[in-house]
Design a protein around this motif. Structure first.
Motif, PDB file in Angstrom:
ATOM      1  N   ASP A 225       0.843  -1.192   0.000  1.00 35.09           N
ATOM      2  CA  ASP A 225       0.000   0.000   0.000  1.00 35.09           C
ATOM      3  C   ASP A 225       0.879   1.242   0.000  1.00 35.09           C
ATOM      4  O   ASP A 225       1.991   1.227   0.501  1.00 35.09           O
ATOM      5  N   THR A 226       0.377   2.313  -0.586  1.00 34.32           N
ATOM      6  CA  THR A 226       1.123   3.574  -0.559  1.00 34.32           C
ATOM      7  C   THR A 226       0.260   4.722  -1.046  1.00 34.32           C
ATOM      8  O   THR A 226      -0.754   4.525  -1.720  1.00 34.32           O
ATOM      9  N   ASN A 227       0.671   5.913  -0.687  1.00 36.52           N
ATOM     10  CA  ASN A 227       0.129   7.164  -1.213  1.00 36.52           C
ATOM     11  C   ASN A 227       1.336   8.088  -1.293  1.00 36.52           C
ATOM     12  O   ASN A 227       1.756   8.649  -0.293  1.00 36.52           O
ATOM     13  N   GLN A 228       1.934   8.204  -2.490  1.00 36.63           N
ATOM     14  CA  GLN A 228       3.232   8.865  -2.608  1.00 36.63           C
ATOM     15  C   GLN A 228       3.406   9.547  -3.950  1.00 36.63           C
ATOM     16  O   GLN A 228       2.715   9.244  -4.916  1.00 36.63           O
ATOM     17  N   ALA A 229       4.368  10.449  -3.991  1.00 39.22           N
ATOM     18  CA  ALA A 229       4.791  11.098  -5.235  1.00 39.22           C
ATOM     19  C   ALA A 229       6.315  11.062  -5.283  1.00 39.22           C
ATOM     20  O   ALA A 229       6.970  11.419  -4.309  1.00 39.22           O
ATOM     21  N   SER A 230       6.842  10.605  -6.395  1.00 35.96           N
ATOM     22  CA  SER A 230       8.296  10.578  -6.599  1.00 35.96           C
ATOM     23  C   SER A 230       8.667  11.668  -7.592  1.00 35.96           C
ATOM     24  O   SER A 230       8.019  11.830  -8.628  1.00 35.96           O
ATOM     25  N   ILE A 231       9.709  12.399  -7.261  1.00 36.95           N
ATOM     26  CA  ILE A 231      10.162  13.522  -8.073  1.00 36.95           C
ATOM     27  C   ILE A 231      11.621  13.287  -8.412  1.00 36.95           C
ATOM     28  O   ILE A 231      12.425  12.974  -7.525  1.00 36.95           O
ATOM     29  N   GLY A 232      11.970  13.402  -9.688  1.00 38.24           N
ATOM     30  CA  GLY A 232      13.352  13.165 -10.072  1.00 38.24           C
ATOM     31  C   GLY A 232      13.721  13.886 -11.350  1.00 38.24           C
ATOM     32  O   GLY A 232      12.858  14.395 -12.070  1.00 38.24           O
TER      33      GLY A 232
END
Length: 193
Positions: free
Chosen positions: A99-106
């Protein structure tokens, strides 16, 4: 020259187990929402080389679903790294969906051939922001989702002829220290490395 993409994806990850003997069949359905956004900026250096800069924003939502009654034959925590921050499951295998609620920025930059068949250099850095803590699964021990941000992940990959170098680093922004680093040097001799 520039271009951008936006790929929203909604899917159901369905798994069914059929057992012989006393146990009945079990199944699990987990909805997954991904939204991958990126930009691609290119600049030709010569008739044979160009540089590509790619900022990326990747959102992932997977609700918490109880999976304790299901067997776990093949799932375990993935290694932390630049590429893993942009994957839809933080676990390997199919027996557990994290499970997750995330944002990845790169952002990454590459030096490649004009026909894009050869990559000579790639460097990138990325980090994940967690909007809620993740449930621990399949032997995970990381507290990154509890603290709200991941470690900073970086990669440098270079190839000159038959020689390649790969270096990955993990920086802990909370402790302000290097959490992990690895470098590999390989040389190809014909078909052997």
């Amino acid at each position: 020259m520039g271009a951008w993409y936006s790929r929203p994806v909604v899917r159901i990850n369905y798994t069914r187990y059929d057992f012989q003997g006393e146990r009945a069949s079990l199944d699990r359905s987990v909805p997954v929402l991904e939204w991958d956004n990126g930009w691609r900026l290119e600049k030709a250096w010569s008739a044979s080389l160009k540089q590509v800069v790619e900022p990326r924003l990747y959102y992932l939502f997977v609700p918490r679903v109880d999976q304790d009654e299901l067997p776990n034959f093949d799932s375990r925590a993935q290694g932390f790294g630049y590429e893993s921050l942009f994957r839809p499951n933080r676990l390997t295998g199919r027996d557990r969906i994290g499970d997750t609620n995330q944002a990845s920025i790169g952002v990454s930059t590459s030096v490649i051939s004009i026909d894009e068949e050869k990559e000579y250099l790639k460097a990138g850095v990325a980090q994940t922001v967690y909007f809620s803590p993740q449930a621990s699964m399949a032997g995970e021990s990381s507290d990154m989702s509890d603290r709200g941000i991941s470690d900073l992940a970086s990669i440098i990959r270079a190839r000159v002829g038959d020689t390649s170098i790969v270096s990955v680093m993990q920086w802990d922004p909370i402790k302000d220290e290097l959490a992990a680093a690895r470098a590999e040097l390989s040389q190809a001799f014909g078909h052997q490395v």
